[in-house]
Write a protein that holds these residues in place. Structure first.
Motif, PDB file in Angstrom:
ATOM      1  N   TRP A 150     -55.227 -63.515 -53.728  1.00 24.90           N
ATOM      2  CA  TRP A 150     -54.464 -63.991 -52.576  1.00 24.90           C
ATOM      3  C   TRP A 150     -53.341 -63.028 -52.250  1.00 24.90           C
TER       4      TRP A 150
ATOM      5  N   GLY B 239     -48.041 -64.808 -47.951  1.00 23.11           N
ATOM      6  CA  GLY B 239     -48.243 -65.393 -46.637  1.00 23.11           C
ATOM      7  C   GLY B 239     -47.414 -64.719 -45.563  1.00 23.11           C
TER       8      GLY B 239
ATOM      9  N   PHE C 289     -56.517 -68.375 -44.547  1.00 28.25           N
ATOM     10  CA  PHE C 289     -56.177 -69.769 -44.749  1.00 28.25           C
ATOM     11  C   PHE C 289     -54.777 -69.990 -44.177  1.00 28.25           C
ATOM     12  N   ARG C 290     -54.433 -71.237 -43.965  1.00 29.18           N
ATOM     13  CA  ARG C 290     -53.071 -71.529 -43.525  1.00 29.18           C
ATOM     14  C   ARG C 290     -52.581 -72.802 -44.200  1.00 29.18           C
ATOM     15  N   GLN C 291     -51.271 -72.885 -44.302  1.00 26.08           N
ATOM     16  CA  GLN C 291     -50.681 -74.029 -44.969  1.00 26.08           C
ATOM     17  C   GLN C 291     -49.357 -74.398 -44.333  1.00 26.08           C
TER      18      GLN C 291
ATOM     19  N   ALA D 285     -47.919 -72.427 -39.152  1.00 24.99           N
ATOM     20  CA  ALA D 285     -48.203 -72.490 -40.588  1.00 24.99           C
ATOM     21  C   ALA D 285     -47.895 -71.140 -41.211  1.00 24.99           C
TER      22      ALA D 285
ATOM     23  N   GLU E 296     -52.008 -79.690 -47.508  1.00 20.85           N
ATOM     24  CA  GLU E 296     -52.971 -78.859 -48.228  1.00 20.85           C
ATOM     25  C   GLU E 296     -53.290 -77.590 -47.439  1.00 20.85           C
ATOM     26  N   ARG E 297     -53.639 -76.567 -48.184  1.00 20.36           N
ATOM     27  CA  ARG E 297     -54.053 -75.328 -47.542  1.00 20.36           C
ATOM     28  C   ARG E 297     -55.372 -75.550 -46.819  1.00 20.36           C
ATOM     29  N   GLU E 298     -55.487 -74.964 -45.640  1.00 18.03           N
ATOM     30  CA  GLU E 298     -56.641 -75.182 -44.770  1.00 18.03           C
ATOM     31  C   GLU E 298     -57.379 -73.876 -44.514  1.00 18.03           C
TER      32      GLU E 298
ATOM     33  N   TYR F 120     -49.757 -68.254 -42.981  1.00 19.34           N
ATOM     34  CA  TYR F 120     -51.127 -67.776 -43.022  1.00 19.34           C
ATOM     35  C   TYR F 120     -51.297 -66.830 -44.204  1.00 19.34           C
ATOM     36  N   TYR F 121     -52.356 -67.068 -44.955  1.00 22.84           N
ATOM     37  CA  TYR F 121     -52.671 -66.269 -46.130  1.00 22.84           C
ATOM     38  C   TYR F 121     -54.045 -65.638 -45.977  1.00 22.84           C
TER      39      TYR F 121
END
Length: 117
Positions: A107, A110, A36-38, A91, A43-45, A93-94
């Motif tokens: 999680w 990041g 995911f990225r934020q 962003a 919002e996280r995407e 990234y997670y």
């Protein structure tokens, strides 16, 4: 499961980068690992995920054709190869993990990817 993401950096438009996510603490049979990225303030995407058993990938439309997710079972590691990076890919990234039927509740920290034009 504990997740450790790494590989972020400062890139230029069109560059490539590979992120890594090392998982520990349990076997990942029947689990799904996602990226995911934020962007701060947004919002996280969802970016991509891969099923551990079969290695089946799924991508968001925004990265399809440019990013590739893969896994190395021997190393308990998931990679996100990012090609043709764009400034809008900037962003944090997670990586995250979930069982096949559950939500993402594991999680990692990041890793920051910055792409300049």
């Amino acid at each position: 499961v504990q997740l450790q993401a790494s590989g972020g950096g400062l890139l230029q438009d069109g560059d490539s980068l590979r992120l890594s996510c090392v998982a520990s603490g349990r076997t990942l049979t029947n689990w799904i690992i996602g990226w995911f990225r934020q962007v701060p303030g947004k919002e996280r995407e969802f970016v991509a995920h891969i099923t551990w058993n079969l290695g089946t990938p799924r991508y968001s439309d925004s990265v399809k054709g440019r990013f590739t997710i893969s896994r190395d079972s021997a190393k308990n590691t998931v990679y996100l190869q990012m090609n043709n990076l764009k400034p809008e890919d900037t962003a944090i990234y997670y990586c995250a993990a979930r069982s096949s039927a559950g939500p993402y509740n594991n999680w990692g920290q990041g890793t920051l990817v910055t792409v300049s034009s």
